[in-house]
Motif scaffolding. Structure first.
Motif, PDB file in Angstrom:
ATOM      1  N   ALA A  27       0.862  -1.186   0.000  1.00  0.00           N
ATOM      2  CA  ALA A  27       0.000   0.000   0.000  1.00  0.00           C
ATOM      3  C   ALA A  27       0.893   1.229   0.000  1.00  0.00           C
ATOM      4  N   SER A  28       0.278   2.395  -0.046  1.00  0.00           N
ATOM      5  CA  SER A  28       0.998   3.647   0.174  1.00  0.00           C
ATOM      6  C   SER A  28       0.741   4.108   1.590  1.00  0.00           C
ATOM      7  N   TYR A  29       1.764   4.656   2.210  1.00  0.00           N
ATOM      8  CA  TYR A  29       1.666   5.092   3.602  1.00  0.00           C
ATOM      9  C   TYR A  29       1.987   6.587   3.668  1.00  0.00           C
ATOM     10  N   PHE A  30       1.119   7.310   4.360  1.00  0.00           N
ATOM     11  CA  PHE A  30       1.246   8.751   4.447  1.00  0.00           C
ATOM     12  C   PHE A  30       1.351   9.185   5.903  1.00  0.00           C
ATOM     13  N   CYS A  31       2.227  10.138   6.152  1.00  0.00           N
ATOM     14  CA  CYS A  31       2.198  10.791   7.440  1.00  0.00           C
ATOM     15  C   CYS A  31       1.429  12.100   7.291  1.00  0.00           C
ATOM     16  N   ALA A  32       0.870  12.562   8.375  1.00  0.00           N
ATOM     17  CA  ALA A  32       0.078  13.786   8.333  1.00  0.00           C
ATOM     18  C   ALA A  32       0.203  14.502   9.664  1.00  0.00           C
ATOM     19  N   THR A  33       0.235  15.814   9.595  1.00  0.00           N
ATOM     20  CA  THR A  33       0.331  16.605  10.815  1.00  0.00           C
ATOM     21  C   THR A  33      -0.806  17.617  10.852  1.00  0.00           C
ATOM     22  N   ASP A  34      -1.296  17.866  12.038  1.00  0.00           N
ATOM     23  CA  ASP A  34      -2.334  18.868  12.215  1.00  0.00           C
ATOM     24  C   ASP A  34      -1.696  20.237  12.384  1.00  0.00           C
ATOM     25  N   ASP A  35      -2.232  21.181  11.657  1.00  0.00           N
ATOM     26  CA  ASP A  35      -1.687  22.531  11.635  1.00  0.00           C
ATOM     27  C   ASP A  35      -2.031  23.250  12.937  1.00  0.00           C
ATOM     28  N   ASN A  36      -1.020  23.528  13.749  1.00  0.00           N
ATOM     29  CA  ASN A  36      -1.252  24.203  15.030  1.00  0.00           C
ATOM     30  C   ASN A  36      -1.872  25.577  14.850  1.00  0.00           C
ATOM     31  N   ASP A  37      -1.533  26.245  13.759  1.00  0.00           N
ATOM     32  CA  ASP A  37      -2.019  27.598  13.543  1.00  0.00           C
ATOM     33  C   ASP A  37      -3.539  27.655  13.391  1.00  0.00           C
ATOM     34  N   THR A  38      -4.149  26.551  13.017  1.00  0.00           N
ATOM     35  CA  THR A  38      -5.605  26.514  12.858  1.00  0.00           C
ATOM     36  C   THR A  38      -6.246  25.647  13.936  1.00  0.00           C
ATOM     37  N   GLY A  39      -5.547  25.443  15.036  1.00  0.00           N
ATOM     38  CA  GLY A  39      -6.097  24.643  16.124  1.00  0.00           C
ATOM     39  C   GLY A  39      -6.342  23.202  15.719  1.00  0.00           C
ATOM     40  N   GLY A  40      -5.492  22.699  14.837  1.00  0.00           N
ATOM     41  CA  GLY A  40      -5.631  21.322  14.389  1.00  0.00           C
ATOM     42  C   GLY A  40      -6.694  21.129  13.340  1.00  0.00           C
ATOM     43  N   PHE A  41      -7.235  22.206  12.896  1.00  0.00           N
ATOM     44  CA  PHE A  41      -8.335  22.172  11.944  1.00  0.00           C
ATOM     45  C   PHE A  41      -7.906  21.564  10.622  1.00  0.00           C
ATOM     46  N   LYS A  42      -6.754  21.969  10.147  1.00  0.00           N
ATOM     47  CA  LYS A  42      -6.264  21.479   8.871  1.00  0.00           C
ATOM     48  C   LYS A  42      -5.200  20.425   9.095  1.00  0.00           C
ATOM     49  N   THR A  43      -5.247  19.382   8.291  1.00  0.00           N
ATOM     50  CA  THR A  43      -4.244  18.330   8.331  1.00  0.00           C
ATOM     51  C   THR A  43      -3.452  18.380   7.040  1.00  0.00           C
ATOM     52  N   ILE A  44      -2.145  18.309   7.167  1.00  0.00           N
ATOM     53  CA  ILE A  44      -1.281  18.398   5.998  1.00  0.00           C
ATOM     54  C   ILE A  44      -0.618  17.056   5.771  1.00  0.00           C
ATOM     55  N   PHE A  45      -0.760  16.524   4.569  1.00  0.00           N
ATOM     56  CA  PHE A  45      -0.254  15.198   4.230  1.00  0.00           C
ATOM     57  C   PHE A  45       1.030  15.287   3.426  1.00  0.00           C
ATOM     58  N   GLY A  46       1.882  14.303   3.635  1.00  0.00           N
ATOM     59  CA  GLY A  46       3.065  14.161   2.806  1.00  0.00           C
ATOM     60  C   GLY A  46       2.719  13.442   1.523  1.00  0.00           C
ATOM     61  N   ALA A  47       3.737  13.256   0.670  1.00  0.00           N
ATOM     62  CA  ALA A  47       3.527  12.635  -0.641  1.00  0.00           C
ATOM     63  C   ALA A  47       3.444  11.117  -0.553  1.00  0.00           C
ATOM     64  N   GLY A  48       3.844  10.537   0.572  1.00  0.00           N
ATOM     65  CA  GLY A  48       3.653   9.112   0.770  1.00  0.00           C
ATOM     66  C   GLY A  48       4.839   8.240   0.412  1.00  0.00           C
ATOM     67  N   THR A  49       4.871   7.069   1.020  1.00  0.00           N
ATOM     68  CA  THR A  49       5.829   6.017   0.681  1.00  0.00           C
ATOM     69  C   THR A  49       5.047   4.846   0.124  1.00  0.00           C
ATOM     70  N   ARG A  50       5.461   4.384  -1.054  1.00  0.00           N
ATOM     71  CA  ARG A  50       4.802   3.214  -1.641  1.00  0.00           C
ATOM     72  C   ARG A  50       5.554   1.961  -1.217  1.00  0.00           C
ATOM     73  N   LEU A  51       4.868   1.093  -0.499  1.00  0.00           N
ATOM     74  CA  LEU A  51       5.465  -0.153  -0.005  1.00  0.00           C
ATOM     75  C   LEU A  51       4.952  -1.315  -0.829  1.00  0.00           C
ATOM     76  N   PHE A  52       5.892  -2.142  -1.304  1.00  0.00           N
ATOM     77  CA  PHE A  52       5.526  -3.357  -2.022  1.00  0.00           C
ATOM     78  C   PHE A  52       6.139  -4.535  -1.289  1.00  0.00           C
ATOM     79  N   VAL A  53       5.301  -5.444  -0.840  1.00  0.00           N
ATOM     80  CA  VAL A  53       5.758  -6.627  -0.117  1.00  0.00           C
ATOM     81  C   VAL A  53       5.593  -7.836  -1.022  1.00  0.00           C
ATOM     82  N   LYS A  54       6.708  -8.453  -1.332  1.00  0.00           N
ATOM     83  CA  LYS A  54       6.700  -9.595  -2.247  1.00  0.00           C
ATOM     84  C   LYS A  54       6.479 -10.883  -1.492  1.00  0.00           C
ATOM     85  N   ALA A  55       5.539 -11.681  -1.985  1.00  0.00           N
ATOM     86  CA  ALA A  55       5.219 -12.964  -1.332  1.00  0.00           C
ATOM     87  C   ALA A  55       6.284 -14.019  -1.623  1.00  0.00           C
TER      88      ALA A  55
END
Lengths: 112, 113
Positions: free
Chosen positions: B85-113
């Motif tokens: 899957a793709s995994y994203f971190c996200a942080t809540d913007d303190n300036d808006t009291g956590g109102f807005k969440t800002i996401f990164g571009a993500g890491t794509r993880l591939f697990v081979k069976a």
């Protein structure tokens, strides 16, 4: 069903047409959000809303309009669609400022 | 630029191995969240770590937070093909009291069976 839903799931339209994407949540969450997701950009915030009749611009609001007449609905309108608006659109909601967001399944929009 | 930036952009591992993804952010935060996105689906919340916490566990997930370095890591132990899957971190913007969440571009993880 409880949760957050989006409609339509897929949409093809032509440049210049108006398109409205619907978002509905059943939790009575105060906050709702619209994001677009494009390769290389991750999720970008288009508009958000803190409550009914309160909306504000996000990172990429140009070309989009939102409304929030009812707490549970947050439609996103592309007034005159452009090819650059081809994207996957996600709606999300959360109860308070510091809580987790819950995402809808997304709408894939193709503008020809 | 994105508040949260993940590293690496893509990761390919064998089933059973551990996967580590990193996230850096720029401003002060109240909390940091990790989400997973399966192909063609919406994001699903995995874990939230508050700014006064240093480590948190949830099943096979372990998240660390270093506010002095403005960074976080997500460790998935004993990975499975279903973790692809793709995994994203996200942080809540303190300036808006956590109102807005800002996401990164993500890491794509591939697990081979």
């Amino acid at each position: 069903d409880a949760g957050i839903t989006q409609s339509p799931r897929y949409k093809i339209t032509e440049t210049g047409r108006q398109v409205t994407l619907m978002c509905h949540q059943t939790w009575s969450h105060s906050y709702m959000f619209w994001y677009r997701q494009d390769l290389g950009h991750g999720l970008r915030l288009i508009y958000y809303s803190a409550a009914a009749d309160i909306t504000d611009k996000g990172e990429v609001p140009d070309g989009y309009v939102v409304s929030r007449s009812k707490t549970e609905n947050f439609p996103l309108t592309l007034e005159s669609a452009t090819r650059s608006q081809t994207s996957v659109y996600f709606c999300a909601s959360k109860g308070t400022g510091w809580e987790t967001q819950y995402f809808g399944p997304g709408t894939r929009l193709l503008v020809l | 630029s994105q508040q949260g930036e993940e590293d690496p952009q893509a990761l390919s591992i064998q089933e059973g191995e551990n996967a580590t993804m990193n996230c850096s952010y720029k401003t002060s935060i109240n909390n940091l969240q990790w989400y997973r996105q399966n192909s063609g689906r919406g994001l699903v919340h995995l874990i939230l770590i508050r700014s006064n916490e240093r480590e948190k566990h949830s099943g096979r997930l372990r998240v660390t937070l270093d506010t002095s370095k403005k960074s976080s890591s997500l460790l998935i132990t004993a990975s499975r093909a279903a973790d692809t899957a793709s995994y994203f971190c996200a942080t809540d913007d303190n300036d808006t009291g956590g109102f807005k969440t800002i996401f990164g571009a993500g890491t794509r993880l591939f697990v081979k069976a």
